[in-house]
Scaffold this motif. Structure first.
Motif, PDB file in Angstrom:
ATOM      1  N   UNK A  70       0.847  -1.187   0.000  1.00  0.00           N
ATOM      2  CA  UNK A  70       0.000   0.000   0.000  1.00  0.00           C
ATOM      3  C   UNK A  70       0.883   1.237   0.000  1.00  0.00           C
ATOM      4  N   UNK A  71       0.462   2.246  -0.724  1.00  0.00           N
ATOM      5  CA  UNK A  71       1.145   3.532  -0.713  1.00  0.00           C
ATOM      6  C   UNK A  71       0.127   4.598  -0.318  1.00  0.00           C
ATOM      7  N   UNK A  72       0.527   5.473   0.597  1.00  0.00           N
ATOM      8  CA  UNK A  72      -0.361   6.502   1.125  1.00  0.00           C
ATOM      9  C   UNK A  72       0.187   7.872   0.728  1.00  0.00           C
ATOM     10  N   UNK A  73      -0.713   8.784   0.369  1.00  0.00           N
ATOM     11  CA  UNK A  73      -0.308  10.128  -0.021  1.00  0.00           C
ATOM     12  C   UNK A  73      -1.236  11.194   0.518  1.00  0.00           C
ATOM     13  N   UNK A  74      -0.972  12.453   0.127  1.00  0.00           N
ATOM     14  CA  UNK A  74      -1.710  13.601   0.653  1.00  0.00           C
ATOM     15  C   UNK A  74      -2.956  13.925  -0.150  1.00  0.00           C
ATOM     16  N   UNK A  75      -3.210  13.205  -1.223  1.00  0.00           N
ATOM     17  CA  UNK A  75      -4.393  13.467  -2.031  1.00  0.00           C
ATOM     18  C   UNK A  75      -4.345  12.671  -3.317  1.00  0.00           C
ATOM     19  N   UNK A  76      -5.455  12.722  -4.071  1.00  0.00           N
ATOM     20  CA  UNK A  76      -5.533  11.960  -5.313  1.00  0.00           C
ATOM     21  C   UNK A  76      -4.467  12.413  -6.312  1.00  0.00           C
TER      22      UNK A  76
END
Length: 792
Positions: free
Chosen positions: A493-499
C-alpha cells in the motif's frame, strides 16, 4: 536629502551572473550580512512560479521569461510540471540582486505537495506570500501561513498579485488579510496606479500602469513594452499637483501625501525611537514627505524582523510590474543569517547543517539539499549524521540553479546548497563535522510531513518485480517523506496527501524508477480511535519464550484517549507520545544516541500502525512512557517487540473504538444559476455548507466575522482598483456573475469531483480543496467503511 536610486539592470550577461553566484559558492566574496534565505509561498495559481520567472529575468539570470501555460519556466522543469502547468516540487536558485544574494526557493501551491513547503519553511529566514488580488486570502494561503508559523519564519512580505485582472481589488485584498487573521498590522508600502488616464477610473477598467513607493517616495511607470522609468516625487505637498507625472485631475494625487503620512504614523506606533523622531519635525503638511528615507527604511526593517508589521507590496508578476520592488524590499527588510537566532549559527563554530530535502537523479545519484547553520562545509569534510548515528562522506558540493548545477569548493555558514554521495541521510536529519565534540552533536528540529489521507494498492506485474517495486518505493519515500509505504496482509500500500499526489507518485515510479506494476483503486485512509473499555491489571506485561527460556518484560506505559481540546502530534500521525517528564518523544530514528527509549518508541510506533480490530492506523491516542530504568531486558528487538505487543493488547482490551475519516474544506466557484445544483450535491454527499458569497472577496460582511480590527490600519479607498469596485460589477447577468460555495465534506465522496463538477457546471466550474483533518463518523457510516475495507 538623499534618495535611494531606482535600480535597473541593463545588459548584464547571463555568464556574468553565474560568475557572481560562483563567488558565493567559493566564498571569495561571501558576506553573510548580504545573504537572504527566502521562499515564495502561496495558494495554487497565485503566481509564484510567474514571479520567480520575473525575478530571474530582472536579475539577468535568464534573457527571456517563460510561462506556466507553455511549460517553459525555469523552475518547473519536471515533465509532469510542464504537462500539468503546476509546481510539484520546490526548486532552489541563488539570485544576485544589487549587492545581495537571494537563495530563492519556489514552492508548490497545491495542498497535495505541502511537504515541499514544509521542508522549505524549515530552512528559510523570510517568505514572500502571494495572493491573487481577485480572490484574496484562500484556503492554502492560510495553510502555508500556518507552516511558516510552525517553523518560526517571522519575517514575511505580502505581494498582492494580478492587479491587472478584472475584479482585482487592492482594498479588499488588504481587508482579507485582517478578516482571515493573517496579521493585525498589514502595512501598504506601495500603492497601485491603475492608469495614468483618470477616465479609466470612472469607467472601471482593469489595469496597472504604475506603483507609488511610499517609504522611498518615488513613482514607477511602465510602458506598453514592459519597460519602466522611476521618478522621485516632490517633497512639498503643493508641488505634487504641479508635476508632469500625473494629470491635475488624477484621483490619486490628493491621496498620496495622506498615504505617506499614515504609513509613517503607523510605523511610529511600533517604534518608540521613530515616534520620537516624528515628534521633532514641524507640523507642516510637507514635513512627513521630507523625513529621510534611510531612517524610514531602518525602522521598517526592525519592525519587519520583529514581526510587528506585515509589509504589503503589489503588482502584476505576469507583466513584471512590481518585481523590482519585491526584490528591493526583500533585500532591505528580510533578515540575514546574522539577524535570526538559529542553532549555534556562528561562522567560527563547528560545522552543523540540516538536510531539508533529498532527491534522486539518474546521472548524479542521491542529492541532499542542506542549509549550513554553522561552520563551513568543504569537499574534504567528513560528516556524521547525528539523527541516525551514521558516518557520511560528501563526494561533491553543488549550487543548484533549478535543473542546472554548478560544482563549488565549499558551502559557507548560512548558505544553501547540495551534497552528492550521502547514503543514509533523509529529510530533516542533522549533519555535523565528524570531529565535533559529543556535547555539540544534538540534533536540530526535524521536518514533520503532513498526515496521509489517500491510499492505493500497488500490484507488481510478476513475482520478479516484487523486489524492484519495493526498492523503488523505499527510494521514493526517502525523496518524499509525505509518501508512506507499507505492507498489509501481503498487499503493498502507498499513502499520499491526495488523489493528485498519488497520480504523481504513480508517474514517478514508472518514469523515474522504471518499475512495472498496476495501481489499484484509490481509497481514503481511515483511522481508528481508542476504545472506551478499561484494560485489566497487568496489561503492560509481556511474557514469551526466547531460545526456550521464559522472558518477562514490563513496559511502563499509560495509554488514554486524547481530550477534545488536545492537539495530536504530526510526528506520531495525530497521536501524542511523551516521556516520564511530560516532554514530547521524537520519532524513534531521531532520538539522539538511540538507547532503550528509542526501542520503546519503535515498539509504540509499530503498535499504533495497525489496530487489532480493523488493521487501520490508530489516532488520537495519548501515550506516556514511564521510568525505563527497571525494565527487565536491554535487547533492542525484545524491548521493541514487547512494547508493540503490549500496545496491541491495550487496543484489543479497550474494545473497537470509533472510526475517523478525512474531511476537506471545499470552495466551488460557479455562475449564479448553478449554485442550487452545487449545494444539493454537497449536502447529499455528507457535506455541510459553511458560506456562500461572490466568487471573489466582495460581499463579505467584515463586521460579522471575527477578524482583526481595521482600527489603526491604513485601508485605501475602493476606487484605487477601478474594476474591483461594486459599481464595476453591476448589471452582469446571472449567467456571468460568479458565486462561491464553501463547505466541509468527507474526502471519500470527492475523490473524482472534477468530472462531476464539470457535468453540473457545463464545464465552467472550478474548485479548490484543502485538508480539514479527521472527524469521527456515526455507526451507519462506520459499517460502510468496514465493508469497504473488508472487515465486516
Amino acid at each position: 536629502m538623499r534618495l535611494p536610486p531606482c535600480h535597473r539592470l541593463r545588459g548584464t550577461q547571463f555568464a556574468r551572473t553565474r560568475l557572481l553566484c560562483r563567488t558565493y559558492g567559493t566564498g571569495k566574496s561571501y558576506e553573510p550580512a548580504k545573504l537572504r534565505n527566502m521562499a515564495l509561498v502561496a495558494h495554487i495559481d497565485s503566481g509564484k512560479t510567474t514571479l520567480t520567472e520575473s525575478i530571474l529575468l530582472k536579475s539577468s539570470y535568464i534573457s527571456a521569461s517563460g510561462t506556466v501555460d507553455t511549460g517553459s519556466t525555469t523552475t518547473d522543469f519536471l515533465p509532469v510540471e510542464r504537462e500539468r502547468g503546476i509546481t510539484v516540487q520546490s526548486a532552489s536558485i541563488p539570485v544576485r540582486w544589487k549587492d545581495w544574494t537571494f537563495n530563492l526557493i519556489d514552492t508548490p501551491g497545491h495542498a497535495d505537495f505541502g511537504m515541499e513547503v514544509e521542508s522549505a519553511s524549515r530552512v528559510i529566514d523570510g517568505a514572500v506570500v502571494l495572493i491573487d488580488s481577485v480572490e484574496g486570502v484562500e484556503p492554502q494561503t492560510k495553510g502555508v501561513w500556518r507552516q511558516l508559523d510552525r517553523y518560526g519564519v517571522d519575517t514575511r512580505i505580502m505581494f498582492l498579485n494580478k492587479l491587472d485582472r478584472p475584479g482585482a481589488s487592492f482594498r479588499n485584498s488588504l481587508q482579507s488579510l485582517l478578516k482571515h487573521r493573517l496579521h493585525p498590522n498589514p502595512m501598504a508600502l506601495t500603492l497601485p496606479v491603475a492608469s495614468f488616464d483618470p477616465k479609466h477610473y470612472v469607467d472601471g477598467e482593469p489595469g496597472i500602469q504604475g506603483l507609488v513607493d511610499l517609504p522611498r517616495w518615488t513613482l514607477w511607470k511602465w510602458d506598453e513594452e514592459g519597460q519602466f522609468t522611476c521618478h522621485p516625487l516632490p517633497r512639498e505637498v503643493d508641488r505634487l499637483a504641479q508635476t508632469n507625472l500625473f494629470l491635475a485631475s488624477h484621483p490619486l494625487l490628493p491621496h498620496l501625501a495622506v498615504a505617506r503620512t499614515t504609513l509613517l504614523e503607523n510605523l511610529s506606533m511600533v517604534s518608540e525611537e521613530f515616534m520620537e523622531h516624528l515628534l521633532t519635525i514641524s507640523g507642516e503638511p510637507s514635513s512627513y514627505l521630507q523625513v529621510d528615507d534611510g531612517i524610514v527604511m531602518k525602522h521598517l526593517r526592525q519592525a519587519a524582523i520583529r514581526n510587528q508589521i506585515l509589509p504589503v507590496l503589489c503588482g502584476s508578476a505576469m507583466k513584471h510590474i512590481g518585481t523590482d520592488l519585491v526584490m528591493d524590499y526583500v533585500g532591505e527588510l528580510f533578515p540575514s543569517p546574522l539577524d535570526v537566532s538559529h542553532e549555534e549559527q556562528k561562522s567560527n563554530a563547528p560545522l552543523k547543517m540540516l538536510a531539508w530535502k533529498v532527491t534522486w537523479d539518474e546521472r548524479r545519484g542521491w542529492m541532499t539539499f542542506v542549509r549550513v547553520y554553522s561552520g563551513k562545509l568543504t569537499q574534504q569534510s567528513t560528516l556524521l549524521n547525528t539523527s541516525r548515528n551514521q558516518k557520511e562522506k560528501a563526494s561533491k558540493l553543488l549550487l543548484l540553479y533549478a535543473s542546472d548545477v554548478e560544482e563549488v569548493d565549499e558551502l559557507p555558514y548560512g548558505s544553501v546548497g547540495v551534497i552528492l554521495g550521502l547514503k543514509y541521510t533523509k529529510t530533516g536529519d542533522t549533519l555535523v563535522g565528524a570531529g565535533v565534540p559529543e556535547a555539540q552533536r544534538a540534533t536540530m528540529r526535524d521536518i514533520t510531513p503532513p498526515p496521509a489521507v489517500v491510499s492505493a494498492s500497488i500490484i507488481p506485474q510478476s513475482h520478479s518485480e516484487i523486489q524492484p517495486v519495493q526498492n523503488a518505493l523505499d527510494s521514493l519515500v526517502r525523496t518524499d517523506p509525505s509518501v508512506r509505504a507499507e505492507t498489509q496482509e501481503g498487499q503493498m500500500l502507498v499513502h499520499g496527501l491526495g488523489a493528485l499526489h498519488l497520480e504523481i507518485v504513480e508517474g514517478r515510479l514508472r518514469n523515474e524508477f522504471k518499475v512495472n506494476f498496476e495501481f489499484g483503486k484509490r481509497r481514503v485512509s481511515y483511522r481508528e480511535g481508542l476504545g472506551f473499555n478499561e484494560p485489566p491489571a497487568g496489561w503492560n506485561v509481556w511474557k514469551t519464550e526466547i531460545s526456550g527460556k521464559p522472558v518477562i518484560v514490563t513496559v511502563p506505559l499509560t495509554v488514554r484517549r486524547l481530550e477534545t481540546h488536545e492537539q495530536g502530534d504530526a510526528v506520531w500521525d495525530g497521536n501524542v507520545v511523551i516521556d516520564a517528564k511530560g516532554r514530547p518523544v521524537l520519532a524513534p530514528e531521531a532520538i539522539p544516541g538511540g538507547g532503550i527509549l528509542s526501542d520503546v518508541a519503535q515498539g509504540i510506533m509499530n503498535g499504533l500502525c495497525a489496530s487489532p480490530h480493523s488493521s487501520l492506523p490508530m489516532t488520537r491516542v495519548h501515550v506516556q512512557i514511564g521510568n525505563l530504568k527497571n525494565i527487565e531486558s536491554r535487547v533492542p528487538s525484545v524491548v521493541a517487540g514487547a512494547a508493540a505487543t503490549i500496545m496491541r493488547q491495550r487496543f484489543k482490551e479497550g474494545g473497537f473504538g470509533p472510526l475517523l475519516e478525512p474531511f476537506i474544506r471545499l470552495k466551488v466557484t460557479i455562475t449564479e444559476n448553478q449554485v442550487g445544483k452545487i449545494v444539493k450535491d454537497l449536502t447529499e454527499r455528507g457535506g455541510e455548507v459553511l458560506d456562500m458569497g461572490d466568487g471573489s472577496m466582495l460581499g463579505d460582511n467584515l463586521e460579522e466575522l471575527e477578524g482583526y480590527s481595521q482600527n489603526g490600519v491604513y485601508i485605501p479607498p475602493e476606487w484605487l482598483s477601478p474594476s474591483g469596485t461594486p459599481a464595476a460589477l453591476v448589471g452582469q447577468s446571472a449567467s456571468h456573475v460568479k458565486r462561491s460555495v464553501q463547505g466541509v465534506a468527507p474526502l471519500s465522496q470527492f475523490l473524482n469531483y472534477s468530472n462531476r463538477l464539470r457535468a453540473m457546471s457545463e464545464g465552467h466550474g472550478v474548485f479548490e480543496m484543502s485538508s480539514a483533518g479527521f472527524q469521527e463518523v456515526g455507526e451507519e457510516r462506520k459499517l460502510e467503511i468496514l465493508r469497504e475495507i473488508g472487515k465486516a
